[in-house]
Design a protein around this motif. Structure first.
Motif, PDB file in Angstrom:
ATOM      1  N   UNK A  41       0.893  -1.333   0.010  1.00 22.32           N
ATOM      2  CA  UNK A  41      -0.070  -0.097   0.145  1.00 22.32           C
ATOM      3  C   UNK A  41       0.756   1.409  -0.053  1.00 22.32           C
ATOM      4  N   UNK A  42       1.962   1.070   0.546  1.00 24.64           N
ATOM      5  CA  UNK A  42       3.110   2.367   0.514  1.00 24.64           C
ATOM      6  C   UNK A  42       3.541   2.744  -0.988  1.00 24.64           C
TER       7      UNK A  42
ATOM      8  N   UNK B 178      -6.176  -7.966  -0.637  1.00 24.40           N
ATOM      9  CA  UNK B 178      -5.944  -6.504  -0.536  1.00 24.40           C
ATOM     10  C   UNK B 178      -7.170  -5.558  -0.416  1.00 24.40           C
ATOM     11  N   UNK B 179      -8.298  -6.089  -0.931  1.00 21.28           N
ATOM     12  CA  UNK B 179      -9.705  -5.283  -0.688  1.00 21.28           C
ATOM     13  C   UNK B 179     -10.013  -5.344   0.841  1.00 21.28           C
ATOM     14  N   UNK B 180      -9.766  -6.365   1.599  1.00 24.36           N
ATOM     15  CA  UNK B 180      -9.880  -6.445   2.915  1.00 24.36           C
ATOM     16  C   UNK B 180      -9.098  -5.752   3.647  1.00 24.36           C
TER      17      UNK B 180
ATOM     18  N   UNK C  57      -9.723  -2.392   6.226  1.00 25.63           N
ATOM     19  CA  UNK C  57      -9.272  -2.463   7.595  1.00 25.63           C
ATOM     20  C   UNK C  57      -8.569  -1.010   7.829  1.00 25.63           C
ATOM     21  N   UNK C  58      -7.927  -0.409   6.970  1.00 23.11           N
ATOM     22  CA  UNK C  58      -6.932   0.616   7.175  1.00 23.11           C
ATOM     23  C   UNK C  58      -7.724   2.100   6.634  1.00 23.11           C
ATOM     24  N   UNK C  59      -8.944   1.896   6.300  1.00 26.04           N
ATOM     25  CA  UNK C  59      -9.599   2.918   5.542  1.00 26.04           C
ATOM     26  C   UNK C  59      -8.949   3.474   4.250  1.00 26.04           C
ATOM     27  N   UNK C  60      -8.257   2.648   3.485  1.00 18.74           N
ATOM     28  CA  UNK C  60      -7.754   3.224   2.215  1.00 18.74           C
ATOM     29  C   UNK C  60      -9.027   3.320   1.448  1.00 18.74           C
TER      30      UNK C  60
END
Length: 413
Positions: free
Chosen positions: A96-97, A122-124, A128-131
């Motif tokens: 994600x970085x 990746x979608x999960x 979880x991280x609010x992306x």
């Protein structure tokens, strides 16, 4: 679409996978994406920051047409299983970085079952991280075993290649006569699902009787009954052609190829490498019956034969690539594009998006009632299903008598 898009290819290639890539690229650019990046060797390559700007390689309409006609994965593929999120958060933070640095709005992953597992995870993590990055799966597999979709791009072209090749093998097998007959066994890809092997029935027509026996992995294989059927056929004909899935197995679940040797290679998804099934059965029949035998493995040819690509397949592959971008642009994530058949004659098919959690790590098998009761052939229902998918041709762009493909320098000497 205001951000950038990144697309990757994963798993075994097909004759149509690059048509989906072309659909992703063209639709993303048409909808205003700033850049369309391509991962080199899928998610594994992305983790090593290996990617390209596709605009540097696809410069005009001719390049798009060449890409649609080029077999194998133009971007390079991988078989890499992402860890469970709770087991290795660092891997996801790294991915994600990289996506954040590239200002990615949507990630499109073209692949089969294992690739949809990647989209799911990746979608999960994004949830979880609010992306707000959106993740969409684009179906691809010659195996045709993805759930919730009528069929998968790549299957139609492979089926067309198999039907054509088996027909040619049948013609060849009747050229010479041997005192005790000839048994030819054609090994076709298919671990647990027999869609490809079933497609050998397409060889049958007014000018060809088709294969004599067809064995799919959905039905346990009995080697003694197999020998009895071969002996019975040899009493009335000089040549017997049999099509088998590489994954046929005995009642206790052991792959037939394991009867002759140990299958040692296992990939990241714990899949055994299956090979040698036809060779084992040919040796068995030669020893038990005393006739001449011939083992033929279509191997990678059935997924690389773009010169026999189905026009329906290439068009649908392009369509699902575009539909994946459209779904992401409209806010979908954690989904896969599916093909929904509306009718067989005339053939009509459209697209929808389905929850990838209901697709990943599942397998669609050939329905049991599409296989004969004794497990040695497929029924008319199978033929009705597969025949529309092989229609039409895509003429290669020929240069000096050989098909021209789009080329991406890889540094290989």
């Amino acid at each position: 679409m205001t951000g950038n898009v990144i697309v990757g290819q994963s798993g075994g290639p097909t004759a149509a996978i690059n048509s989906s890539l072309a659909g992703v690229y063209r639709t993303a650019k048409d909808r205003g994406a700033g850049k369309v990046y391509g991962m080199l060797h899928g998610i594994k390559g992305l983790m090593d920051e290996q990617y390209i700007d596709l605009s540097d390689y696809i410069k005009n309409d001719l390049d798009v047409e060449l890409l649609k006609r080029t077999p194998a994965a133009y971007l390079g593929s991988c078989r890499f299983k992402l860890p469970e999120i709770h087991e290795d958060m660092a891997t996801y933070e790294k991915i994600f970085g990289i996506l954040k640095k590239l200002e990615i709005e949507a990630l499109i992953y073209i692949g089969g079952n294992d690739s949809m597992d990647t989209i799911k995870k990746l979608s999960d993590y994004a949830i979880l991280t609010g992306s707000d990055i959106r993740f969409i799966g684009c179906p691809k597999t010659i195996d045709n075993d993805l759930a919730l979709t009528d069929h998968t791009p790549g299957f139609g072209s492979a089926a067309k290649y198999i039907g054509t090749s088996v027909k040619e093998i049948i013609r060849d097998s009747y050229c010479l006569e041997y005192d005790k007959g000839l048994v030819t066994i054609v090994e076709i890809m298919g671990r647990n699902a027999g869609w490809l092997t079933g497609a050998s029935i397409l060889a049958k027509g007014e000018d060809c009787e088709g294969p004599d026996l067809i064995y799919l992995p959905e039905v346990p294989f009995d080697i003694e009954k197999f020998k009895e059927r071969v002996l019975k056929l040899l009493k009335t004909q000089s040549s017997v052609v049999i099509c088998i899935s590489e994954g046929i197995h005995t009642k206790d679940g052991k792959y037939v190829c394991e009867l002759g040797n140990n299958v040692e290679f296992v990939d990241a998804f714990n899949h055994k490498q299956l090979t040698g099934t036809a060779a084992y059965l040919c040796n068995y029949i030669a020893a038990e019956v005393g006739c001449k035998t011939r083992a033929i493995e279509l191997s990678t040819l059935q997924r690389a034969g773009s010169h026999l690509a189905s026009r329906v397949d290439i068009l649908e592959a392009y369509q699902v690539g575009g539909a994946a971008v459209l779904a992401a642009d409209e806010g979908d994530t954690g989904k896969m594009v599916t093909l929904i058949r509306h009718s067989d004659d005339p053939y009509q098919c459209g697209t929808e998006v389905k929850d990838v959690h209901k697709i990943a790590n599942d397998e669609k098998l050939v329905p049991r009632n599409w296989i004969t009761h004794d497990g040695t052939y497929v029924t008319e229902a199978f033929i009705t299903y597969v025949r529309p998918l092989i229609q039409g041709d895509v003429s290669p762009i020929m240069v000096d008598g050989i098909p021209r493909h789009i080329y991406r320098p890889t540094g290989k000497k």
